[in-house]
Write a protein that holds these residues in place. Sequence first.
Motif, mmCIF file in Angstrom:
data_model
loop_
_atom_site.group_PDB
_atom_site.id
_atom_site.type_symbol
_atom_site.label_atom_id
_atom_site.label_comp_id
_atom_site.label_asym_id
_atom_site.label_seq_id
_atom_site.Cartn_x
_atom_site.Cartn_y
_atom_site.Cartn_z
ATOM 1 N N SER A 77 9.396 -20.082 -24.630
ATOM 2 C CA SER A 77 10.436 -19.291 -24.219
ATOM 3 C C SER A 77 11.381 -19.231 -25.122
ATOM 4 O O SER A 77 11.744 -17.765 -25.567
ATOM 5 C CB SER A 77 11.059 -19.811 -23.037
ATOM 6 N N LEU A 78 11.710 -20.226 -25.925
ATOM 7 C CA LEU A 78 12.835 -19.891 -27.210
ATOM 8 C C LEU A 78 12.108 -18.963 -28.205
ATOM 9 O O LEU A 78 12.782 -18.085 -28.676
ATOM 10 C CB LEU A 78 13.211 -21.462 -27.716
ATOM 11 N N ARG A 79 10.859 -19.239 -28.471
ATOM 12 C CA ARG A 79 10.137 -18.678 -29.578
ATOM 13 C C ARG A 79 10.025 -16.974 -29.403
ATOM 14 O O ARG A 79 10.159 -16.237 -30.080
ATOM 15 C CB ARG A 79 8.541 -18.748 -29.967
ATOM 16 N N SER A 80 9.566 -16.838 -28.029
ATOM 17 C CA SER A 80 9.641 -15.368 -27.299
ATOM 18 C C SER A 80 11.006 -14.560 -27.497
ATOM 19 O O SER A 80 11.030 -13.474 -27.959
ATOM 20 C CB SER A 80 9.215 -15.500 -25.835
ATOM 21 N N ARG A 81 12.172 -15.498 -27.283
ATOM 22 C CA ARG A 81 13.499 -14.658 -27.071
ATOM 23 C C ARG A 81 13.849 -14.568 -28.528
ATOM 24 O O ARG A 81 14.475 -13.544 -28.866
ATOM 25 C CB ARG A 81 14.387 -15.755 -26.567
ATOM 26 N N ALA A 82 13.337 -15.480 -29.655
ATOM 27 C CA ALA A 82 13.800 -15.317 -31.121
ATOM 28 C C ALA A 82 12.947 -13.990 -31.505
ATOM 29 O O ALA A 82 13.570 -13.379 -32.297
ATOM 30 C CB ALA A 82 13.382 -16.352 -31.770
ATOM 31 N N LEU A 83 11.765 -13.832 -31.123
ATOM 32 C CA LEU A 83 10.934 -12.775 -31.484
ATOM 33 C C LEU A 83 11.488 -11.119 -30.924
ATOM 34 O O LEU A 83 11.680 -10.235 -31.689
ATOM 35 C CB LEU A 83 9.614 -12.599 -30.947
ATOM 36 N N ALA A 84 12.082 -11.325 -29.987
ATOM 37 C CA ALA A 84 12.615 -10.489 -29.332
ATOM 38 C C ALA A 84 14.075 -9.957 -29.926
ATOM 39 O O ALA A 84 14.180 -8.996 -30.117
ATOM 40 C CB ALA A 84 13.048 -10.549 -27.641
ATOM 41 N N CYS A 85 14.706 -11.033 -30.286
ATOM 42 C CA CYS A 85 15.750 -10.868 -31.106
ATOM 43 C C CYS A 85 15.508 -10.117 -32.514
ATOM 44 O O CYS A 85 16.135 -9.238 -32.968
ATOM 45 C CB CYS A 85 16.677 -12.167 -31.297
#
Length: 152
Positions: A77-85
């Motif tokens: 989840s953290l990596r997905s949010r980082a990619l989105a950012c």
Amino acid sequence: MMTFIPPRLRKPGIYALAGLLFSAAWLVQGGRLWWVAIPALIGTVAGTVRLYLVGGTDTDEGDRIGSRADERQQLVSLRSRALACNLTAITSFIGLTAAIAVKGTWGWPFLVTLLITGYGYLFGLGSYSIAEEGTPDDADIGRQARRPPVSS
């Protein structure tokens, strides 16, 4: 943070609140498109019920929705949010650059999005820096610890 809300209701509750606000915005806006509030509300109810039902299952998705995610799922989840950012920052920069290149007046939303993304990144660096977790190495004893010699 939200300890007064049961874990299984947290994500469906946030989804329901966001959907109700979106639906209310269409209704308050009025005009010829007031009716868009109805399908938005129906979609919100259906999505909320789905999230609640899936949150009760014993699967990876159910664990994430039911706020029972383990470390592996939290990292995904953290990596997905980082990619989105990162994608948000890149597309905002490209949009702002294109607006500047053609002397367009439509570049301000890209600038605002880029500034918010950058501020969020800097805020995260300040909030999650090493100083929050403790002191690195032996900094708390006032001197550097001797390291054993390296043998070959």
